[in-house]
Motif scaffolding. Sequence first.
Motif, short mmCIF file in Angstrom:
data_model
loop_
_atom_site.label_atom_id
_atom_site.label_comp_id
_atom_site.label_asym_id
_atom_site.label_seq_id
_atom_site.Cartn_x
_atom_site.Cartn_y
_atom_site.Cartn_z
N MET A 1 27.39 55.74 38.12
CA MET A 1 26.05 55.49 37.59
C MET A 1 25.87 54.00 37.27
O MET A 1 25.73 53.62 36.11
N PRO A 2 25.88 53.13 38.25
CA PRO A 2 25.78 51.70 37.97
C PRO A 2 24.51 51.29 37.22
O PRO A 2 24.53 50.34 36.44
N ASP A 3 23.41 52.02 37.46
CA ASP A 3 22.15 51.66 36.78
C ASP A 3 22.22 51.97 35.29
O ASP A 3 21.70 51.20 34.47
N ILE A 4 22.84 53.08 34.94
CA ILE A 4 23.02 53.41 33.53
C ILE A 4 24.00 52.44 32.88
O ILE A 4 23.78 51.95 31.77
N VAL A 5 25.08 52.14 33.57
CA VAL A 5 26.08 51.21 33.04
C VAL A 5 25.47 49.83 32.80
O VAL A 5 25.79 49.14 31.82
N SER A 6 24.55 49.42 33.68
CA SER A 6 23.92 48.10 33.52
C SER A 6 23.10 48.02 32.23
O SER A 6 22.89 46.94 31.68
N MET A 7 22.65 49.16 31.72
CA MET A 7 21.91 49.19 30.47
C MET A 7 22.82 48.91 29.28
O MET A 7 22.35 48.60 28.18
N LEU A 8 24.13 49.02 29.49
CA LEU A 8 25.11 48.65 28.48
C LEU A 8 25.52 47.18 28.60
O LEU A 8 26.39 46.70 27.87
N GLY A 9 24.90 46.49 29.56
CA GLY A 9 25.24 45.09 29.79
C GLY A 9 26.53 44.93 30.56
O GLY A 9 27.12 43.84 30.55
N LEU A 10 26.99 45.97 31.24
CA LEU A 10 28.26 45.94 31.96
C LEU A 10 28.05 46.29 33.42
O LEU A 10 27.04 46.88 33.80
N SER A 11 29.03 45.91 34.23
CA SER A 11 29.10 46.42 35.60
C SER A 11 30.10 47.57 35.60
O SER A 11 30.87 47.74 34.65
N VAL A 12 30.10 48.35 36.65
CA VAL A 12 31.03 49.47 36.74
C VAL A 12 32.48 49.01 36.61
O VAL A 12 33.31 49.66 35.97
N ASP A 13 32.80 47.86 37.19
CA ASP A 13 34.16 47.32 37.13
C ASP A 13 34.56 46.90 35.72
O ASP A 13 35.75 46.73 35.44
N GLU A 14 33.57 46.69 34.86
CA GLU A 14 33.84 46.23 33.50
C GLU A 14 33.92 47.38 32.49
O GLU A 14 34.17 47.15 31.30
N LEU A 15 33.73 48.62 32.92
CA LEU A 15 33.80 49.75 32.00
C LEU A 15 35.19 49.83 31.37
O LEU A 15 36.20 49.62 32.04
N PRO A 16 35.27 50.17 30.08
CA PRO A 16 36.57 50.29 29.43
C PRO A 16 37.29 51.57 29.86
O PRO A 16 36.66 52.52 30.35
N ASP A 17 38.58 51.60 29.67
CA ASP A 17 39.33 52.82 29.88
C ASP A 17 38.99 53.79 28.75
O ASP A 17 38.67 53.36 27.63
N PHE A 18 39.08 55.08 29.02
CA PHE A 18 38.70 56.06 27.99
C PHE A 18 39.59 55.95 26.76
O PHE A 18 39.15 56.22 25.63
N THR A 19 40.84 55.54 26.93
CA THR A 19 41.74 55.38 25.79
C THR A 19 41.28 54.24 24.88
O THR A 19 41.45 54.30 23.66
N THR A 20 40.70 53.20 25.48
CA THR A 20 40.17 52.08 24.70
C THR A 20 39.02 52.53 23.83
O THR A 20 38.92 52.17 22.65
N VAL A 21 38.13 53.33 24.40
CA VAL A 21 36.98 53.84 23.64
C VAL A 21 37.45 54.70 22.47
O VAL A 21 36.97 54.56 21.34
N CYS A 22 38.39 55.59 22.73
CA CYS A 22 38.92 56.46 21.67
C CYS A 22 39.53 55.64 20.54
O CYS A 22 39.30 55.90 19.36
N SER A 23 40.32 54.64 20.90
CA SER A 23 40.99 53.81 19.90
C SER A 23 39.99 52.98 19.10
O SER A 23 40.06 52.91 17.87
N ARG A 24 39.05 52.35 19.79
CA ARG A 24 38.06 51.51 19.11
C ARG A 24 37.14 52.32 18.21
O ARG A 24 36.73 51.85 17.14
N LYS A 25 36.81 53.53 18.63
CA LYS A 25 35.94 54.37 17.80
C LYS A 25 36.58 54.67 16.45
O LYS A 25 35.89 54.70 15.42
N GLN A 26 37.89 54.85 16.44
CA GLN A 26 38.59 55.13 15.19
C GLN A 26 38.55 53.94 14.24
O GLN A 26 38.67 54.10 13.02
N ASP A 27 38.41 52.74 14.79
CA ASP A 27 38.45 51.53 13.97
C ASP A 27 37.10 51.20 13.32
O ASP A 27 37.04 50.35 12.42
N LEU A 28 36.03 51.83 13.78
CA LEU A 28 34.71 51.52 13.25
C LEU A 28 34.58 52.03 11.81
O LEU A 28 35.00 53.14 11.49
N LYS A 29 33.97 51.22 10.94
CA LYS A 29 33.85 51.56 9.53
C LYS A 29 32.79 52.62 9.31
O LYS A 29 31.83 52.75 10.07
N MET A 30 32.94 53.38 8.22
CA MET A 30 32.02 54.46 7.91
C MET A 30 30.59 53.96 7.71
O MET A 30 29.62 54.64 8.07
#
Length: 240
Positions: free
Chosen positions: A71-100
């Motif tokens: 979905m390159p068009d949807i990804v572009s709305m995040l300001g990213l290209s498909v090649d720049e998408l994070p790995d799913f493990t990165t998203v999981c780890s970063r989500k845990q670090d976000l403050k309440m």
Amino acid sequence: MKRAQFGVHSKLARFTERCVALSQKAVGSDPDPPIKKGEGGYADWVIIAIHGLRGYLDHTYRQLLDVLREMPDIVSMLGLSVDELPDFTTVCSRKQDLKMNVWRTLLGLSADLFDSGEIQAIDSTSIAHRSSSHNYSKRVKRTFESVKTTILVDCSTRLILDIHCSKNLPHDTQIAWKVLKRNLNNVETVVADKGFDWDKLRHMLRNEDIRPVIKHREFYSLNAAHNARIDDKTYHQGTV
């Protein structure tokens, strides 16, 4: 911006646009660029927006990142290209670090999109350490005996207006005013069970022109008389 696969009128595109806008507001008035090379990594609002897409599409993070690569068009709305998408493990780890406070701000911004009804309900529940996942405790690198969660809900829309979590297990009455005080503009009538029986809480709510419908603990006949005068129809809207 050209969107060949998902036009601006598709539900997914509209959701993504709204999700990005709310995520950027939640992290501050001047959001970071979506990605910084080196140690900077992905901006918090990108992680939050991906989390929102995961819920909307009802995918695991692994499935979502797989689907987004198509979905390159949807990804572009995040300001990213498909090649720049994070790995799913990165998203999981970063989500845990976000403050309440970031999640609470996002919840408040989301709630502002809806018109609340006339009746709101507040309730609490606890989860013991033995009920929690061992992997979760290991991942967050902390132990706890139990956690109390208090939720304020609009009875008409079933929208969660606020949430409070505590490991100190304070009494319901001590949490209630803290939660309600943050939401005075969204509250008209508060419904709660006997766990929130506190005359001072009732007085504070009335001083804010908020109607308390809170059951009394029946130590005396007068308490039973107070309960008998409560509008059952209103009370049960918040306790079903």
